[in-house]
Enzyme design. Structure first.
Site, PDB file in Angstrom:
ATOM      1  N   ASP A   1       0.847  -1.243   0.004  1.00  0.00           N
ATOM      2  CA  ASP A   1       0.008  -0.143  -0.015  1.00  0.00           C
ATOM      3  C   ASP A   1       0.924   1.101   0.049  1.00  0.00           C
ATOM      4  O   ASP A   1       2.327   1.101   0.045  1.00  0.00           O
ATOM      5  CB  ASP A   1      -0.743  -0.003   1.161  1.00  0.00           C
ATOM      6  CG  ASP A   1      -2.116   0.715   0.998  1.00  0.00           C
ATOM      7  OD1 ASP A   1      -3.236   0.239   1.107  1.00  0.00           O
ATOM      8  OD2 ASP A   1      -1.966   2.020   0.985  1.00  0.00           O
TER       9      ASP A   1
ATOM     10  N   SER B   1     -16.102  -2.839  -9.722  1.00  0.00           N
ATOM     11  CA  SER B   1     -17.146  -1.998  -8.856  1.00  0.00           C
ATOM     12  C   SER B   1     -18.494  -2.289  -9.553  1.00  0.00           C
ATOM     13  O   SER B   1     -18.681  -2.360 -10.854  1.00  0.00           O
ATOM     14  CB  SER B   1     -16.831  -0.505  -8.884  1.00  0.00           C
ATOM     15  OG  SER B   1     -17.955   0.327  -8.468  1.00  0.00           O
TER      16      SER B   1
ATOM     17  N   TYR C   1     -14.053   7.366 -13.526  1.00  0.00           N
ATOM     18  CA  TYR C   1     -13.982   6.099 -12.398  1.00  0.00           C
ATOM     19  C   TYR C   1     -14.768   4.858 -13.195  1.00  0.00           C
ATOM     20  O   TYR C   1     -14.332   3.871 -12.948  1.00  0.00           O
ATOM     21  CB  TYR C   1     -14.700   6.323 -11.188  1.00  0.00           C
ATOM     22  CG  TYR C   1     -14.808   5.383  -9.860  1.00  0.00           C
ATOM     23  CD1 TYR C   1     -13.599   4.875  -9.429  1.00  0.00           C
ATOM     24  CD2 TYR C   1     -15.905   4.708 -10.031  1.00  0.00           C
ATOM     25  CE1 TYR C   1     -13.670   3.998  -8.440  1.00  0.00           C
ATOM     26  CE2 TYR C   1     -16.080   3.532  -8.974  1.00  0.00           C
ATOM     27  CZ  TYR C   1     -14.752   3.395  -8.239  1.00  0.00           C
ATOM     28  OH  TYR C   1     -14.779   2.295  -7.357  1.00  0.00           O
TER      29      TYR C   1
END
Length: 245
Positions: free
Chosen positions: A38, A139, A152
């Protein structure tokens, strides 16, 4: 549930919080050895502690080819192998009209969501054998367009197309790829959660079950997709959204 991941080496991007952290906790509880990356050192340290400690962690910008290549090399050197890859790192959307969307916003989302998934995938493939697998995070907005979130939506629909191509290319080698499409999940970077009580209420009202999903509920599905119990799933798109109205 009958599966475990004892002695398996699992790479997780975006492991410092949210879905990445919950999945790390789930897999570590099932015996996996984790390689977590990360951009948040503090978050990675906390995730490692929550997973019992002793896991490999590294600060990595997944949009950087050099950083990803080094990380994957370090993972294989440390564990001697790589079994599963969870491409979870991503940037959540901010609502912008197309004409006010900046180059910087485009670069941020594309470099992390799309290029990051590509970088980690490309670096990992040479180390994977039959029985290994990928799970990539898209998503519900990769399936269902939404105004003012065009960039996005593009990155998340791109992940689906990329992942399905992975499934076709790698499937004959015994390497599976599946895609999860989370809905409204209670994570710190969820835009509705950031907005506060009113944003959360809107999301809850948009789901058939009347609540937000929890990161642990996504982690349960990821663990299943890595397990042998999903051995005939390849190129599947799994919606985890509580029933979006």
């Amino acid at each position: 549930m009958s599966y475990r991941f004892d002695s398996k080496a699992v790479l997780i991007t975006g492991g410092a919080s949210g879905i990445g952290r919950a999945t790390a906790q789930k897999l570590s509880s099932l015996g996996a050895n984790l390689a977590l990356c990360d951009i948040s050192a503090k978050g990675l340290e906390e995730t490692n502690k929550l997973c019992g400690g002793g896991h490999l962690t590294s600060i990595v910008d997944v949009g950087s080819t050099e950083e990803v290549n080094k990380f994957v090399g370090d993972v294989v050197a440390h564990f001697g192998k790589l079994d599963h890859v969870f491409n979870c790192a991503g940037v959540n959307p901010t609502s912008y009209d197309l004409e006010t969307s900046s180059d910087e916003y485009w670069d941020k989302l594309v470099n992390t969501n799309l290029k990051g998934t590509f970088n980690v995938t490309r670096a990992s493939i040479p180390h994977l054998k039959s029985g290994c697998s990928f799970v990539n995070v898209s998503s519900i907005l990769g399936l269902q367009a939404t105004a003012k979130m065009a960039i996005y939506c593009m990155t998340k629909s791109g992940i689906i197309g990329f992942s399905k191509s992975m499934a076709l290319e790698l499937g004959p080698r015994g390497i599976r790829t599946n895609i999860i499409c989370p809905g409204y999940i209670n994570t710190p970077t969820n835009s509705g959660v950031v907005e506060g009580a009113e944003g959360i209420k809107k999301m809850e009202q948009a789901t058939a079950v009347g609540r937000l999903g929890q990161p642990e509920e996504i982690a349960d599905v990821v663990a299943f997709l890595f397990s042998e119990e999903s051995r005939y799933m390849n190129g599947s798109v799994v919606e985890i959204d509580g029933g979006i109205a």
